[in-house]
Scaffold this active site. Structure first.
Site, PDB file in Angstrom:
ATOM      1  N   HIS A 132       0.799  -1.208   0.000  1.00 22.04           N
ATOM      2  CA  HIS A 132       0.000   0.000   0.000  1.00 22.04           C
ATOM      3  C   HIS A 132       0.833   1.260   0.000  1.00 22.04           C
ATOM      4  O   HIS A 132       0.283   2.354  -0.079  1.00 22.04           O
ATOM      5  CB  HIS A 132      -0.914  -0.004   1.231  1.00 22.04           C
ATOM      6  CG  HIS A 132      -0.161  -0.023   2.533  1.00 22.04           C
ATOM      7  ND1 HIS A 132       0.700  -1.038   2.856  1.00 22.04           N
ATOM      8  CD2 HIS A 132      -0.122   0.841   3.574  1.00 22.04           C
ATOM      9  CE1 HIS A 132       1.219  -0.804   4.051  1.00 22.04           C
ATOM     10  NE2 HIS A 132       0.749   0.333   4.501  1.00 22.04           N
ATOM     11  N   CYS A 133       2.160   1.151   0.089  1.00 20.31           N
ATOM     12  CA  CYS A 133       2.989   2.356   0.244  1.00 20.31           C
ATOM     13  C   CYS A 133       4.010   2.546  -0.865  1.00 20.31           C
ATOM     14  O   CYS A 133       3.974   3.539  -1.583  1.00 20.31           O
ATOM     15  CB  CYS A 133       3.723   2.306   1.590  1.00 20.31           C
ATOM     16  SG  CYS A 133       2.666   2.591   3.022  1.00 20.31           S
ATOM     17  N   ILE A 134       4.935   1.608  -0.995  1.00 21.27           N
ATOM     18  CA  ILE A 134       6.121   1.867  -1.805  1.00 21.27           C
ATOM     19  C   ILE A 134       5.806   2.087  -3.285  1.00 21.27           C
ATOM     20  O   ILE A 134       6.416   2.943  -3.918  1.00 21.27           O
ATOM     21  CB  ILE A 134       7.155   0.731  -1.613  1.00 21.27           C
ATOM     22  CG1 ILE A 134       7.485   0.606  -0.120  1.00 21.27           C
ATOM     23  CG2 ILE A 134       8.432   1.052  -2.370  1.00 21.27           C
ATOM     24  CD1 ILE A 134       8.383  -0.533   0.206  1.00 21.27           C
TER      25      ILE A 134
END
Length: 438
Positions: free
Chosen positions: A273-275
């Site tokens: 969900h981030c990188i």
């Protein structure tokens, strides 16, 4: 004279405050459990009626969060609802909603704005609102602040607004919500003071920052750091492969240096969900200031190209056996974005599956953590996980090792698969007609 701020801080410190968690996914659910565990009453709010029904029945929909913990929370006062009018019951509102990219790789904060628009009519004096969703610097001030003040309540005096980025790492046994330090930035010093009071009982270390913008930028730097370094090692992988060098052997060796080096390992692309997402929030915002974030965008190009690199390696391996990709049967091993979890967000395995399918091959998958291919916003497969056995492995022309789950029997895979495209370095040191490094 006791101020609104002092009364709220007192309620938080005495655990009399009601904690509202808006968005009960991979971030919100662990946070709910933590606050419930230490004695707060927690109200969960989510637009997904199915999630709400499961939680109120004491069931979990996230593999690494046991149903027993959800049932214990329910039995000790936790309740989930889809009714945003109940926002008024909460003293603290922690927003844990998705912030994806749109089809143009630009920030999509519609979930954040939609959530704030849904709750703003029910805000009252003496509440703190914390945004935990990843976003670009300025979101809290530019988007949340004017909306929460529409009802006439003044942020910093009657309402309190903070940004505190989530740092969940699903399935990581070395860290939990309590032990991961919490960055907190407030719109005003009073907001920051309330934010610290909100998180200090639940988190071992709280790190106050000067502003919401600084906190928003901190989250982006953390994940841009990883994205750039993974992009670098993915590019090194391609160079090393052309030179006949095993990049995993090289990274392992470099990691023995006790200073000045942090090991990052290559793979089939970025997931989670981030990188894969966060860097583009900064590149988009930077354009407003006339800046071009070259390192970030270059690493994004390299990482986004990895699924195509894997498929090219698959085609090369099939070609060596006199086979075309079209008409071949290919089994993808692992479709979660990282090992030992059921989290499918931005998984590179799915992009690999789509490219294989689009080129006319029959694609299947095996993942002990994902029994059925889930409903996703942009990806669609009507598939169920194939049980791994010597006979099923032998049915496929090739297998792609995309996610290195511990529950896979790698000796059995090597013994019975015709062709293995290894994207995770499981078969390090092996380079033969059966194992292709990707």
């Amino acid at each position: 004279m006791t101020t609104i701020k002092d009364r709220l801080i007192g309620r938080l410190e005495r655990k009399e405050a009601v904690i509202g968690i808006v968005g009960l996914g991979y971030v919100g659910l662990p946070l709910m459990l933590r606050y419930n565990e230490i004695g707060y009453r927690v109200l969960g709010i989510d637009i997904d009626a199915g999630k709400v029904e499961k939680l109120n029945a004491g069931r979990s929909y996230i593999e690494h969060i046991p149903a027993e913990k959800v049932a214990q929370a329910r039995d000790s006062g936790f309740e989930a609802t889809t009714d945003f009018s109940r926002v008024a019951e909460a003293d603290a509102l922690i927003l844990c909603v998705p912030t994806p990219l749109n089809k143009y790789r630009e920030p999509d904060i519609s979930f954040v704005i939609g959530t704030v628009d849904a709750l703003k009519a029910h805000l009252r004096e003496g509440q703190v609102i914390s945004l935990e969703s990843t976003t670009y610097p300025g979101t809290t001030e530019e988007e949340l602040l004017p909306r929460v003040e529409e009802g006439g309540l003044k942020v910093g005096d009657e309402l309190f607004l903070i940004y505190s980025p989530e740092r969940e790492d699903p399935g990581n046994p070395d860290f939990e919500t309590r032990t991961i330090p919490k960055v907190v930035g407030g719109h005003t010093p009073a907001c920051r003071e309330v934010g610290v009071a909100l998180y200090r009982p639940a988190i071992d270390q709280v790190v106050p920052l000067s502003s919401t913008r600084a906190a928003e930028m901190t989250k982006l730097l953390e994940n841009i750091h990883r994205a750039v370094n993974i992009g670098l090692v993915n590019e090194m992988k391609i160079v090393a492969d052309r030179m006949g060098i095993d990049i995993f052997e090289v990274v392992d060796a470099a990691a023995t240096k006790p200073f000045g080096f942090t090991p990052y390992y290559p793979g089939p692309g970025l997931g989670g969900h981030c990188i894969p997402i966060d860097p583009f929030y900064l590149t988009w915002k930077a354009r407003e200031y006339g800046l071009h974030t070259r390192f970030i965008e270059l690493s994004g190009e390299i990482n986004q190209a990895m699924p195509d690199y894997v498929v090219a390696k698959l085609i090369e391996g099939l070609n060596q056996r006199g086979l075309a990709l079209k008409g071949s049967r290919v089994l993808v091993l692992g479709i979660a974005y990282k090992k030992n979890v059921d989290d499918m967000r931005e998984s590179p395995s799915v992009f690999i599956m789509e490219r294989i399918r689009d080129r006319g091959a029959e694609v299947a998958y095996s993942d002990p953590h994902v029994p059925s291919f889930p409903t996703m916003r942009e990806h669609h497969f009507d598939l169920e996980s194939v049980p791994l056995s010597p006979s099923t492995l032998a049915e496929y022309d090739a297998v792609i090792l995309a996610t290195d789950h511990d529950r896979f029997d790698y000796d059995m895979i090597r013994a019975h698969a015709r062709l293995i495209v290894d994207t995770r370095g499981i078969y390090r040191g092996e380079s033969n007609e059966q194992v292709i490094k990707a």
